[in-house]
Design an enzyme around this catalytic site. Sequence first.
Site, PDB file in Angstrom:
ATOM      1  CE1 TYR A   5      -3.135  -2.985   0.999  1.00 41.79           C
ATOM      2  CE2 TYR A   5      -4.636  -0.902   0.995  1.00 41.79           C
ATOM      3  CZ  TYR A   5      -4.498  -2.241   1.139  1.00 41.79           C
ATOM      4  OH  TYR A   5      -5.576  -2.728   0.954  1.00 41.79           O
TER       5      TYR A   5
ATOM      6  CG  ASP B  28      -8.172  -4.678   1.977  1.00 37.30           C
ATOM      7  OD1 ASP B  28      -9.139  -4.153   2.433  1.00 37.30           O
ATOM      8  OD2 ASP B  28      -8.185  -4.776   0.536  1.00 37.30           O
TER       9      ASP B  28
ATOM     10  CG  ASP C  96     -14.022  -6.830   2.466  1.00 36.45           C
ATOM     11  OD1 ASP C  96     -13.389  -6.413   3.350  1.00 36.45           O
ATOM     12  OD2 ASP C  96     -14.472  -6.485   1.405  1.00 36.45           O
TER      13      ASP C  96
ATOM     14  CE  LYS D 101       1.551 -17.996  -2.528  1.00 35.10           C
ATOM     15  NZ  LYS D 101       0.505 -19.122  -2.377  1.00 35.10           N
TER      16      LYS D 101
ATOM     17  CG  ASP E 275      -2.566 -20.297  -1.156  1.00 37.03           C
ATOM     18  OD1 ASP E 275      -1.803 -20.332   0.141  1.00 37.03           O
ATOM     19  OD2 ASP E 275      -1.816 -21.059  -2.088  1.00 37.03           O
TER      20      ASP E 275
HETATM   21  C1  IPM Z   1     -10.385  -1.088   3.864  1.00 39.19           C
HETATM   22  C2  IPM Z   1     -10.311  -0.597   2.432  1.00 39.19           C
HETATM   23  C3  IPM Z   1      -9.098   0.218   1.955  1.00 39.19           C
HETATM   24  C4  IPM Z   1      -8.135  -0.819   2.339  1.00 39.19           C
HETATM   25  C5  IPM Z   1      -9.252   0.856   0.976  1.00 39.19           C
HETATM   26  C6  IPM Z   1     -10.208   1.759   0.528  1.00 39.19           C
HETATM   27  C7  IPM Z   1      -7.821   1.541   0.535  1.00 39.19           C
HETATM   28  O1  IPM Z   1     -10.466  -1.610   1.742  1.00 39.19           O
HETATM   29  O2  IPM Z   1     -10.051  -0.214   4.876  1.00 39.19           O
HETATM   30  O3  IPM Z   1     -10.438  -2.184   4.108  1.00 39.19           O
HETATM   31  O4  IPM Z   1      -7.689  -1.365   1.378  1.00 39.19           O
HETATM   32  O5  IPM Z   1      -7.061  -0.775   3.259  1.00 39.19           O
HETATM   33 MN    MN Z   2     -11.296  -3.642   2.483  1.00 42.34          MN
END
Ligand code: IPM
Ligand code: MN
Length: 352
Positions: free
Chosen positions: A143, A247, A251, A190, A223
Amino acid sequence: MTKTIAVIAGDGIGPEIVGEAVKVLGKVAEKFGHDFTFNEKLVGGAAYDAFGDCLPDDTLAVCKSADAILLGAVGGPKWDALPGPQRPEKRALLTLRKELGLFANLRPAKVWPPLKGASPLKDEIIGEGLDLLVVRELTGGVYFGEHTRAADGQSALDKMPYSVAEIERIARVAFESARKRRRHVISVDKANVLETSRLWRETVQRLHDAEYPDVALEFMYVDNAAMQLVRAPSRFDVLLTENMFGDILSDEASQITGSIGMLPSASLRADGFGMYEPIHGSAPDIAGKGVANPLATILSAAMMLRHTFGLGEEADAVERAVGKVLESGVRTADLGGSASCAEIGAAVVAAL
Ligand code: IPM
Ligand code: MN
Ligand code: NAD
C-alpha cells in the site's frame, strides 16, 4: 469524561451510518455523564467536490487534535478517474493512516447468536462458532511502496517493502491480543514466494520464542488461510497479517458473520489514539437509500470507547444494546430484514 471526536463521514453511505453512530455516542454521553464534542469535517470525494482536495488541511488538523476519529467510508465511481495520489482512498484514507501512525488495525469478527442463520456457511460448520480477531499491519507493505507506470505505459510496478521493526510492532499487538483471548496466533504469509513473507516469518518466530512462548503460534499461507476460514472458522483466534492479506481476509471473515455491515475496526497508534471505522466501503450501490446497516459503525464507536477512552463499561453497554436489537429480530436488508438504517440506530439508542 470530556472528549472531542473528529467525525469524518465521507462518501456514499458514510453520512447515513455515521449519523446513527453519533446518536449512539450521544446517548452514551447522556447515560453515563460524559461530555463528547463532535467536530464534523468533510473528507474523501465530498471534500474533493467542495475544496478540490480529498483531505483538506483543516480536516487533517481537526483529526490530529481530536481525542479520536470516527470515519464512515471514502471513495466511489465519481472519483475513480482521479490520478492515483489524488483519489479518496489514497489521499484521504491512506494518508490519514500514515500521517497519524495508525499501524495496528484490529478487525474483530464474531457470529452474533441471533445471526447464525444469516451466515452462508452450513449449520454444522457455523455451529462450532466464529470469534476471531484480524490484526492487520496498516501503514506498510504494498500500500505504501512505490507505485509506478513505465513511460511507454506497457508495464507497471508496485513495491512491497517491510522492515523488521514494522513486523515486530504489529506481531507484538497480535501476541498481546492473544493473551487476552484464546492464546493462539495464526500468522498469515506467502513465504513460499515472497521475500517480505520470509522476513515476516523469521521475525514473528523470533519474537514469539523470546517473549511470547505462552502463546501458540502457527504459520499459514494466505491461500490456505482463505480456504480454512470457510472450512473450519472456529479454529481461528488471532490472525496476524500484513496489510493487503488482512484487507482481503477480513472481508471474507465478515461475510461468514452474516454481512460486511456487521464488522467494526480500530486503527491504533502506539499511544492508544485511534481512528474507528467499519471495514466496509461507501457502498455506492445502496447510498442515499437509507437501507445501509449502521451496526459496523456503531460497533466501531464501541471500540473507540473501549480502546482509546478506556470506557469498558460503556463499550459493553453499546455491544449489549446491539445484541438486544438483533435478538428482537429487526434488521437491515443485508441481513434479510426490511428495517432502515435510521430505525436500527434508533433501536440501539432505545436499547441503551
Ligand atoms: C479497507 C479498504 C481500504 C484498504 C481501501 C479503500 C484503501 O478496503 O479499509 O479495508 O484497502 O485498506
Ligand atoms: Mn477493505
Ligand atoms: P463496499 O464495502 O463499499 O461494498 C461491497 C458490497 O457490500 C456492496 O454490495 C455494498 O452494498 C455492501 N455493503 C457494504 N457496506 C454495507 C452496509 N453497511 N450495509 C449493507 N450493505 C453493505 O466495497 P466496494 O463496492 O468494493 O467499494 C465501494 C467504494 O468504497 C470504493 O470506492 C472503495 O474504494 C471504497 N472503500 C472505502 C473504504 C473505506 O473508506 N474504509 C473501504 C472499502 C472500500
